[in-house]
Motif scaffolding. Structure first.
Motif, PDB file in Angstrom:
ATOM      1  N   VAL A 141       0.796  -1.197   0.096  1.00 49.69           N
ATOM      2  CA  VAL A 141      -0.065   0.016   0.218  1.00 49.69           C
ATOM      3  C   VAL A 141       0.778   1.154  -0.038  1.00 49.69           C
ATOM      4  O   VAL A 141       0.698   2.292  -0.733  1.00 49.69           O
ATOM      5  CB  VAL A 141      -0.865   0.027   1.131  1.00 49.69           C
ATOM      6  CG1 VAL A 141      -1.812   1.164   1.300  1.00 49.69           C
ATOM      7  CG2 VAL A 141      -1.778  -1.236   1.027  1.00 49.69           C
ATOM      8  N   THR A 142       2.228   1.317   0.899  1.00 50.57           N
ATOM      9  CA  THR A 142       2.698   2.372   0.834  1.00 50.57           C
ATOM     10  C   THR A 142       3.419   2.761  -0.804  1.00 50.57           C
ATOM     11  O   THR A 142       3.584   3.864  -1.134  1.00 50.57           O
ATOM     12  CB  THR A 142       4.155   2.237   1.598  1.00 50.57           C
ATOM     13  OG1 THR A 142       3.339   1.994   2.895  1.00 50.57           O
ATOM     14  CG2 THR A 142       4.870   3.374   1.989  1.00 50.57           C
ATOM     15  N   GLY A 143       3.589   1.463  -1.250  1.00 51.04           N
ATOM     16  CA  GLY A 143       4.394   1.538  -2.759  1.00 51.04           C
ATOM     17  C   GLY A 143       3.309   2.317  -3.568  1.00 51.04           C
ATOM     18  O   GLY A 143       3.515   3.018  -4.375  1.00 51.04           O
ATOM     19  N   GLY A 144       2.053   1.772  -3.333  1.00 51.30           N
ATOM     20  CA  GLY A 144       0.836   2.384  -4.228  1.00 51.30           C
ATOM     21  C   GLY A 144       0.779   3.647  -3.912  1.00 51.30           C
ATOM     22  O   GLY A 144       0.517   4.525  -5.049  1.00 51.30           O
ATOM     23  N   THR A 146       0.822   8.883   5.390  1.00 55.62           N
ATOM     24  CA  THR A 146      -0.382   8.220   5.171  1.00 55.62           C
ATOM     25  C   THR A 146      -0.444   6.740   5.831  1.00 55.62           C
ATOM     26  O   THR A 146      -1.431   6.538   6.543  1.00 55.62           O
ATOM     27  CB  THR A 146      -0.784   8.286   3.727  1.00 55.62           C
ATOM     28  OG1 THR A 146      -0.880   9.380   3.235  1.00 55.62           O
ATOM     29  CG2 THR A 146      -2.347   7.798   3.543  1.00 55.62           C
ATOM     30  N   ALA A 147       0.310   5.962   5.378  1.00 49.86           N
ATOM     31  CA  ALA A 147       0.283   4.726   5.889  1.00 49.86           C
ATOM     32  C   ALA A 147       0.459   4.395   7.306  1.00 49.86           C
ATOM     33  O   ALA A 147      -0.174   3.621   8.004  1.00 49.86           O
ATOM     34  CB  ALA A 147       1.562   3.794   5.193  1.00 49.86           C
ATOM     35  N   CYS A 180      -5.406   1.732  -3.465  1.00 51.63           N
ATOM     36  CA  CYS A 180      -4.955   1.187  -2.312  1.00 51.63           C
ATOM     37  C   CYS A 180      -5.819   0.057  -1.862  1.00 51.63           C
ATOM     38  O   CYS A 180      -5.344  -0.991  -1.057  1.00 51.63           O
ATOM     39  CB  CYS A 180      -5.582   2.196  -1.119  1.00 51.63           C
ATOM     40  SG  CYS A 180      -4.269   3.876  -1.126  1.00 51.63           S
ATOM     41  N   GLN A 181      -7.017   0.182  -2.218  1.00 52.65           N
ATOM     42  CA  GLN A 181      -8.023  -1.075  -1.958  1.00 52.65           C
ATOM     43  C   GLN A 181      -7.713  -2.175  -2.749  1.00 52.65           C
ATOM     44  O   GLN A 181      -8.248  -3.390  -2.598  1.00 52.65           O
ATOM     45  CB  GLN A 181      -9.484  -0.611  -2.308  1.00 52.65           C
ATOM     46  CG  GLN A 181     -10.008   0.771  -1.694  1.00 52.65           C
ATOM     47  CD  GLN A 181     -11.059   0.412  -0.592  1.00 52.65           C
ATOM     48  OE1 GLN A 181     -11.407  -0.626  -0.091  1.00 52.65           O
ATOM     49  NE2 GLN A 181     -12.130   1.535  -0.725  1.00 52.65           N
ATOM     50  N   VAL A 182      -6.892  -2.116  -4.026  1.00 54.73           N
ATOM     51  CA  VAL A 182      -6.476  -3.290  -4.507  1.00 54.73           C
ATOM     52  C   VAL A 182      -5.052  -3.736  -3.932  1.00 54.73           C
ATOM     53  O   VAL A 182      -4.889  -5.009  -3.780  1.00 54.73           O
ATOM     54  CB  VAL A 182      -6.252  -2.852  -5.953  1.00 54.73           C
ATOM     55  CG1 VAL A 182      -5.903  -3.860  -7.021  1.00 54.73           C
ATOM     56  CG2 VAL A 182      -7.521  -2.585  -6.582  1.00 54.73           C
TER      57      VAL A 182
END
Lengths: 237, 768
Positions: free
Chosen positions: B277-280, B294-295, B715-717
Motif C-alpha cells: 500500500v505504501t508503494g501504491g 498516510t500509511a 489502495c483497496q487493490v
C-alpha cells in the motif's frame, strides 16, 4: 604367581579384544548369510520357471491330526507362484504380484460367499509371506528375498531363517520362515512357517524341474487359471 | 506529507449538497494542528509498545464462523503417537512399543483417557456372546441360509481345504470364533453397526485406541478440562526418550495451528500489506514522505484498534488488510478533496453491517469491530490530513472522466450475464475446513486422514432420557434410524446403542432366533467339523454364542459388563437425565444435503458438528449471500441519499455495488475458486468500495480527472493483493476476492456509474 604386570597386561588385552570379538561375530554372521545366499542363488539365478512336487503339513490346534496334502508348486518368473493341492479336498494358493488368493479346488456355488478374498493392505502379514515365497523361487541375488526381513543363519544344516522386522505388525501373525536348501545344488527343499498363534506349516519340495518349456508350464497352470475363473464366476452369481 | 488536491473550476467540492462548501478540509491553526499531531504520535507509540509487549491476545478463531453449538468440543482431544524411527528392526519403535506405551499413557491419564472404539477384547467377547442376537433383522434370511445343512457342509469343506495353504494363517480370518463366517453378515452392515472394522486402515487395541494397520501410528482420545498443552506434556513425559512422537491431531491441532499461523505468518502478511500500500501511495501521491505519513497514520489507527479490542485471530489479518486499504483510500480521497466529508467514511464503516444478520458468529463480531476500526482510521486520518494540509499541492494531471454509454451498457449486460452464469458455476466451501496451508499441515494430520478418519467429517447426536439405560435404548433406536444414511451419506454410525436390544424387543428377537432351531444346527455343525478332522471343541467360542442361556444384549447388561468404561465415554449424566452420544462419520461429499430422518419418537434427528453445519449452510448460502449483498447495497444507497439528497446518486451507488459483486462472483467462478462464508467480508468490502467510487465519480462528474480516483482506489487493490504473497490459502482466497472486486469496483465506479447516474434521471453535471 600372577604378577601385577601380567594382570594389567591381561586387562588391556581383554579390553582391546572385546569390541573386536563383537565385530568378528558380525563378520561371521554376514559371511554365513552371504554363503547361504550364494548357495541359494546358485540354483535360483538360473530359474526362469520352476515346477516341483510339494507336500504340505499343517499342525494346528483346530485339527485332530496334522493336515497333510500333496500337490504341485509352479513358479513363473518374476511374479507368479501357484501351489495347487491334488484332489478336490485341497485348495490352490495363487500369488500373482500383489494379488493373493486361496481357492478351494472344488467350486461350490452356494459357498462362494464363504471364500474371502485377501486384501493385502488389510493383511500385511499375508503380503509379507507371499513376497517371501515368491522371491524364494525367483531369479536374483537374494536382495529382494531378504528385503524387509531380519535374517538368521543357524549353525548346522543349510538353513536360512527369515523373520519379520521387530517393529512390524507382521510379527503378530508370523514368527519365522525357515528355508532349507539342498547342500549341493542350492534348491529349496523345505520351507517351515511358524505362525505366532502356534500353527506350523511345513512345505517339503521334491522333483524340481527348472526352466520347463513354456507350453508345459502353461498346461500346468491351466487348471489354476480355470479354477480362478470358476470362482470369480461363482462369486458373481 | 500529503499533497493538496488541485482545484478544478466548476466542480462540486463535496458529496454533500452545498456547492458553496469549501473544497479542502478546514485547516486549523498550525499550533493546534501540531498539538494534535504530537498527541497522535504519543498514542501511536503507546499502542506499538502495547502490541510488542503482548497486550494483544492472539487466539485461533478457526471455529468462529460456526455456530457455537456446532463446533468441535474443546475438551475432546485426539493425540497421535507416531513411530519416529525409520529402522524397522528397532523394537523400541515398533507396534509392540506403541501398544505398551498406550497402556502406560492410559494409566497416567486415568479417567481422562476415553476409548475411541470398543476395546478389542471386550468387544469381541460381546460379539461372541451375542452374535446371533446382533445380526441385523434384514440379514436374518441370509443367516437362515448359512445355517442350512448344505451351507454348513460347504463352509467346513472350504475351511479345511484352505487350511492347507501356507497363507491361511495370515489372512486375519478367525475360524475359531466364526467358522461359518457369520461375521460377514454384520460386516456388510459394518458402518451401520458401528464396528471398528469399518476403519480401512486401522484396528482397535485392547484399550479402545486405534492402531494403524502398518503398526506405525496409534490414535488415542483424551477428554479433559485441563489445557491441551498440559495433557500433551503428560503424554510426552510418559514417552520419555523412546523414538516415538506425540502430536495433537484433529480439531485441537487446527486450533493450535491457526494460532501459530496468525502469530508467525500474520506479522509477515502485515508487513507485505504495508509495503504494497505504501508503494501504491507513493505512486499515487508522487511523494514518498506523504505516502509514508498516510500509511503510518492509518497503520497507527489500526494498531490502536487492536490494542483497544485486545485480541486478534486468524480472521483479523485479512480484515485488517481490508481496513488498511480502505483507510488509505479514504486518506487519499480526503487529501485530494474528492471525498472530504463523512459520506465515504460512513459507507466504509457500515460495509460489514449486514454480517450481523448472518449466522456466522465470527463475522457478527467483526461487523462491530469494523465500525470501530473505521472510526479510528477516520479520526486519525482527519488529524493527519489537517497536519499535512499546509503542504504543497501535487499535480493532478490526467485524462478527464467521460461518460461512455455504450461501454456502460455492454459492461452492465456483461456483468448480469456473468453473475447469472456464476450462480450455477460457483463451488461452495464451508467454514468447517479452514485451509491453513503449510502452517496447518503436519505428518500426523496426514496420517490421521489416510489411515484413521477425518475428524472434520464426524458429527454428533445427543439422545436424552431419564437414565443411562433408557438413554442407551433410545440411542439404539436413533442409531438404527440414522443407519439409513449408510452408505450414501455416512460411512459409520458409532453408538453403543447399536450393540443393545430394547427390552421390549427381546421376546420378538428370541422368537425369531427360535425359528432357526439353533440347537439342532449346532449339533449339525459339530458333526460336520468332526467328520472333516476338525476339533469341534476348538470352536467353542463360536458354539457358545448359540447357547440361549448366554443372556441377551440389553442396555443394563452392557453398562454392567466389561464394555461399561467404553460406554461411559458416550454418556453424560445430569439432574434426573442422561444423554448418550452417537457419532456419525459423514461422507466427504459436502454437496449432498443431509437427509431428514425421524427418530423413534417422530422427532427429526439433526446431528451437530462442523460438517453438519457446513452442509446446512451450503443449502442456505445463496440466500445468505443475497441478504448480505442486498443489505449492503441498501445501506450504502440510504447513506448516499441522505448525504447527497440525490436519488440518482444513491441508485448509481447501489447499482455499482451490485454490478461489482456480480462480476466478482463471475471472476471467482471463472478462476474455479470456492466461495463460502470465509470470503463474505471481502465481497462486501468490494461492494462498499464500488459504491464509494461511484458516488465520487457521480459527484465529480466530468470535471475532475480520473487519476486521483484511480489512485485512491488503488489502495483497496494493493492491500488485499499483498495477501496473495502469503502461503495461507484462506488469506490468499480472501485477498483474491477483495483484489479482483476492488479492481472491478474501480472500473464500475469510473466508467459505468456516471452513465447509470444519468440513466436514472440525473441532470448533466454541466447543466447542474
Amino acid at each position: 604367581m600372577i604378577t601385577r604386570r601380567v594382570l594389567l597386561g591381561s586387562a588391556v588385552l581383554a579390553t582391546l579384544a572385546w569390541p573386536r570379538a563383537g565385530d568378528a561375530e558380525d563378520e561371521i554372521a554376514d559371511k554365513r548369510l552371504a554363503n547361504r545366499l550364494e548357495l541359494w542363488a546358485n540354483y535360483s539365478k538360473r530359474t526362469r520357471n520352476l515346477l516341483a512336487r510339494v507336500t504340505t503339513t499343517r499342525d494346528s490346534a483346530l485339527l485332530d491330526a496334522p493336515l497333510v496334502t500333496t500337490g504341485d508348486l509352479m513358479h513363473r518368473g518374476p511374479d507368479l507362484l501357484v501351489l495347487r493341492d491334488d484332489g478336490l479336498a485341497g485348495s490352490t494358493t495363487i500369488v500373482d504380484g500383489h494379488t493373493l488368493e486361496i481357492l478351494p479346488n472344488q467350486v461350490r456355488e452356494a459357498g462362494a460367499r464363504l471364500v474371502p478374498t485377501i486384501d493385502g493392505d488389510r493383511s500385511p502379514a499375508a503380503g509379507w509371506l507371499a513376497q517371501r515365497l515368491l522371491h524364494l523361487f525367483a531369479a536374483g541375488d537374494g536382495a529382494e528375498l531378504i528385503a524387509g526381513c531380519r535374517t538368521d543363519v543357524p549353525r548346522g544344516g543349510f538353513r536360512l531363517d527369515l523373520l519379520p522386522p521387530r517393529a512390524s505388525a507382521t510379527r503378530k501373525l508370523i514368527r519365522s520362515v525357515t528355508v532349507h536348501l539342498d547342500p549341493v545344488a542350492g534348491a529349496v527343499t523345505q520351507i517351515l512357517i511358524a505362525e505366532a498363534q502356534g500353527d506350523r506349516v511345513r512345505l517339503q519340495l521334491s522333483d524340481h524341474r527348472q526352466n520347463v518349456p513354456d507350453a508345459d508350464l502353461a498346461a500346468s497352470l491351466a487348471d489354476a487359471t480355470a479354477l480362478r475363473a470358476a470362482w470369480a464366476a461363482a462369486r458373481k452369481n | 506529507m500529503l499533497p493538496s488536491p488541485p482545484v478544478e473550476p466548476g466542480t462540486p467540492p463535496d458529496v454533500g449538497p452545498a456547492p458553496s462548501r469549501p473544497r479542502r478540509p478546514q485547516v486549523s491553526t498550525p499550533t493546534r494542528t501540531r498539538a494534535l499531531f504530537v498527541v497522535w504520535l504519543v498514542i501511536a507509540g503507546a499502542c506499538a509498545w502495547a502490541l510488542s509487549t503482548g497486550k494483544v491476545t492472539i487466539s485461533s478463531g478457526v471455529d468462529d464462523l460456526l455456530p457455537v453449538g456446532q463446533r468441535a468440543p474443546i475438551d475432546d482431544t485426539l493425540i497421535m503417537l507416531t513411530v519416529a524411527s525409520a529402522d524397522a528392526n528397532d523394537e523400541a519403535a515398533g507396534i509392540d512399543a506403541l501398544l505398551g506405551l498406550s497402556s502406560r499413557v492410559n494409566e497416567r491419564l486415568g479417567d481422562e483417557h476415553v476409548p475411541l472404539v470398543p476395546p478389542a477384547g471386550e468387544a469381541a467377547a460381546w460379539f461372541d456372546r451375542f452374535a446371533l442376537w446382533l445380526v441385523p433383522r434384514a440379514a436374518l434370511g441370509e443367516l437362515r441360509t448359512r445355517l442350512s445343512d448344505e451351507a454348513i457342509a460347504d463352509a467346513v469343506e472350504n475351511l479345511r481345504a484352505r487350511m492347507s495353504s501356507p497363507l491361511f494363517g495370515t489372512t486375519n480370518e478367525d475360524p475359531r470364533r466364526d467358522p461359518l463366517r457369520l461375521g460377514d453378515l454384520t460386516q456388510a452392515f459394518a458402518g451401520r453397526y458401528g464396528r471398528a472394522g469399518a476403519f480401512e486402515g486401522a484396528e482397535p487395541t485392547a484399550s479402545g485406541d486405534l492402531v494403524s494397520r502398518d503398526g506405525t501410528a496409534l490414535l488415542l482420545r483424551v477428554r479433559s478440562d485441563r489445557d491441551a498443552a498440559g495433557v500433551l506434556a503428560d503424554v510426552r513425559d510418559v514417552i520419555g526418550s523412546a523414538p516415538i512422537e506425540a502430536a495433537w491431531v484433529g480439531p485441537t491441532h487446527h486450533r493450535v495451528a491457526a494460532r501459530e499461523v496468525t502469530l508467525t505468518r500474520g506479522s509477515k502478511a502485515a508487513w507485505l500489506v504495508l509495503a504494497a500500500v505504501t508503494g501504491g501511495l507513493a505512486i499515487v501521491l508522487r511523494r514518498a514522505g506523504a505516502a509514508l505519513l498516510t500509511a503510518a497514520a492509518v497503520g497507527s489507527a489500526l494498531l490502536a484498534f487492536l490494542v483497544v479490542t485486545g485480541s486478534a485471530d486468524l480472521w483479523a489479518i485479512p480484515m485488517l488488510a481490508l481496513a488498511f486499504g480502505a483507510g488509505c483510500d479514504a486518506a487519499v480521497a480526503r487529501a485530494k478533496a474528492y471525498d472530504p466529508g463523512w459520506t465515504g467514511a460512513l459507507i466504509g464503516a457500515t460495509t460489514m453491517v449486514p454480517l450481523i444478520l448472518l449466522p456466522y458468529p465470527g463475522w457478527q463480531v467483526w461487523a462491530w469491530k469494523w465500525i470501530i476500526a473505521a472510526g479510528f482510521t477516520t479520526v486519525v486520518v482527519a488529524i493527519t490530513i489537517r497536519a499535512a494540509a499546509e503542504t504543497k499541492p501535487a499535480s493532478n494531471a490526467g485524462a478527464h472522466l467521460r461518460r461512455r454509454p455504450m461501454v456502460a451498457v455492454v459492461a452492465i449486460a456483461g456483468a448480469i450475464v456473468a453473475a447469472w452464469w456464476a450462480d450455477g458455476a460457483l463451488r461452495y466451501r464451508g467454514a468447517d475446513r479452514v485451509p491453513l496451508g503449510p502452517g496447518g499441515d503436519s505428518a500426523a494430520e496426514a496420517k490421521l486422514v489416510a489411515d484413521f478418519f477425518d475428524p472434520s467429517d464426524v458429527v454428533h447426536l445427543e439422545t436424552t432420557d431419564v437414565d443411562a439405560v433408557a438413554a442407551l435404548e433410545r440411542a439404539g433406536d436413533d442409531a438404527r434410524a440414522l443407519s439409513a444414511w449408510v452408505p450414501d451419506h455416512a460411512t459409520r454410525i458409532d453408538s453403543p446403542g447399536n450393540l443393545v436390544i430394547r427390552v421390549g424387543e427381546l421376546e420378538t428377537r428370541r422368537a425369531e432366533l427360535a425359528e432357526l432351531a439353533l440347537a439342532e444346527r449346532l449339533h449339525r455343525l459339530r458333526e460336520a467339523l468332526q467328520s472333516r478332522g476338525l476339533r469341534s471343541d476348538a470352536f467353542g467360542e463360536f458354539l457358545r454364542s448359540f447357547d440361549p442361556r448366554s443372556g441377551a444384549p440389553t442396555a443394563a447388561e452392557m453398562l454392567r459388563g466389561a464394555l461399561g468404561p467404553w460406554i461411559r465415554g458416550y454418556v453424560t449424566t445430569g439432574d434426573g437425565s442422561a444423554s448418550v452420544r452417537t457419532d456419525v462419520y459423514l461422507r466427504r461429499d459436502v454437496s449432498a444435503p443431509l437427509p431428514q430422518t425421524l427418530g423413534a419418537e417422530g422427532v427429526a434427528l439433526e446431528p451437530r458438528g462442523p460438517a453438519a453445519a457446513a452442509r446446512r449452510d451450503r443449502s442456505h448460502f445463496r440466500d445468505r449471500l443475497a441478504i448480505a449483498v442486498l443489505g449492503q447495497a441498501w445501506i450504502g444507497a440510504f447513506i448516499l441519499w441522505i448525504a447527497a439528497r440525490s436519488l440518482p446518486i444513491a441508485a448509481a451507488g447501489a447499482a455499482a455495488a451490485l454490478i461489482t459483486q456480480g462480476a466478482t462472483l463471475a471472476a471467482i467462478a471463472w478462476l474455479q475458486m470456492p466461495i463460502g462464508p470465509m470470503v463474505l467480508p471481502a465481497l462486501l468490502a468490494v461492494g462498499g468500495a464500488a459504491a464509494t467510487a461511484a458516488a465520487r465519480a457521480c459527484r465529480t462528474g466530468h470535471a475532475v480527472t480520473g487519476r486521483g480516483l484511480l489512485g485512491a482506489a488503488l489502495c483497496q487493490v494493493a492491500a488485499p493483493a499483498a495477501l496473495l504473497a502469503t502461503d495461507v490459502p484462506m488469506w490468499r482466497d480472501f485477498g483474491t476476492v477483495a483484489m479482483l472486486g476492488a479492481a472491478i469496483g474501480l472500473g464500475v465506479g469510473l466508467f459505468i456509474a456516471p452513465t447509470l447516474h444519468r440513466f436514472v434521471g440525473a441532470r448533466r453535471p454541466e447543466a447542474a
